[in-house]
Design a protein around this motif. Sequence first.
Motif, mmCIF file in Angstrom:
data_model
loop_
_atom_site.group_PDB
_atom_site.id
_atom_site.type_symbol
_atom_site.label_atom_id
_atom_site.label_comp_id
_atom_site.label_asym_id
_atom_site.label_seq_id
_atom_site.Cartn_x
_atom_site.Cartn_y
_atom_site.Cartn_z
ATOM 1 N N CYS A 1 -10.816 -2.258 3.170
ATOM 2 C CA CYS A 1 -10.352 -2.938 1.957
ATOM 3 C C CYS A 1 -11.361 -2.765 0.820
ATOM 4 O O CYS A 1 -10.996 -2.508 -0.329
ATOM 5 C CB CYS A 1 -10.108 -4.423 2.231
ATOM 6 N N PHE B 1 -4.533 -8.355 -7.751
ATOM 7 C CA PHE B 1 -3.419 -8.478 -6.816
ATOM 8 C C PHE B 1 -2.599 -7.184 -6.762
ATOM 9 O O PHE B 1 -1.376 -7.209 -6.679
ATOM 10 C CB PHE B 1 -2.552 -9.667 -7.198
ATOM 11 N N CYS B 2 -3.315 -6.060 -6.802
ATOM 12 C CA CYS B 2 -2.639 -4.754 -6.766
ATOM 13 C C CYS B 2 -2.082 -4.433 -5.381
ATOM 14 O O CYS B 2 -1.157 -3.638 -5.242
ATOM 15 C CB CYS B 2 -3.578 -3.649 -7.234
ATOM 16 N N GLY B 3 -2.670 -5.010 -4.327
ATOM 17 C CA GLY B 3 -2.177 -4.818 -2.969
ATOM 18 C C GLY B 3 -2.725 -3.615 -2.234
ATOM 19 O O GLY B 3 -2.359 -3.377 -1.083
ATOM 20 N N ILE C 1 -4.401 -4.435 1.041
ATOM 21 C CA ILE C 1 -3.433 -4.780 2.080
ATOM 22 C C ILE C 1 -2.882 -3.507 2.719
ATOM 23 O O ILE C 1 -2.805 -3.398 3.946
ATOM 24 C CB ILE C 1 -2.297 -5.633 1.487
ATOM 25 N N ASP C 2 -2.534 -2.553 1.879
ATOM 26 C CA ASP C 2 -1.994 -1.280 2.383
ATOM 27 C C ASP C 2 -3.008 -0.518 3.225
ATOM 28 O O ASP C 2 -2.645 0.170 4.179
ATOM 29 C CB ASP C 2 -1.551 -0.387 1.221
ATOM 30 N N THR D 1 -0.679 -11.304 2.118
ATOM 31 C CA THR D 1 -0.413 -12.208 0.997
ATOM 32 C C THR D 1 0.388 -13.420 1.464
ATOM 33 O O THR D 1 1.025 -13.410 2.521
ATOM 34 C CB THR D 1 0.424 -11.508 -0.095
ATOM 35 N N PRO E 1 -5.111 -11.664 -2.066
ATOM 36 C CA PRO E 1 -4.923 -11.421 -0.626
ATOM 37 C C PRO E 1 -5.814 -12.338 0.220
ATOM 38 O O PRO E 1 -6.895 -12.748 -0.202
ATOM 39 C CB PRO E 1 -5.325 -9.959 -0.449
#
Length: 128
Positions: free
Chosen positions: A59, A84-86, A89-90, A99, A106
């Motif tokens: 991350c 909060f682009c994500g 997480i990806d 989320t 996150p």
Amino acid sequence: MKRLLLYKEKCTGCSLCELICGLVHFKDNNPKKSAIHIERKFPEPGTFEIHICNQCGACYRACPNEAIVQRDGVYLIDPEKCTFCGICIDECPLKVCFTHREVAYPIKCDLCGECISVCAPGALQWSE
């Protein structure tokens, strides 16, 4: 450097670790906000699987906004810098960075250790 050891064979599925995580970090009795997740594998093989960040740093390396910092081997998300682009997480190989609709950044484990303090069977332990 502290590491969290997981002993799934000792896990009873009581969910106290999930409960305390949500309470400590969000003052909310909501296991869906917990950075630790206990997966119940029933009826077969009849076990519990513990899912939590292993602090691999994927991350951190992926974050384009430098919103994740490394402190003493722990990767922490700075809510002030997070857009909060994500992407984090990806990029999480264990899928434990996630989320929740009520949280503006996150969620991931910060190795606070509260889960260990409530784990009576010893499924969660520290390793130095």
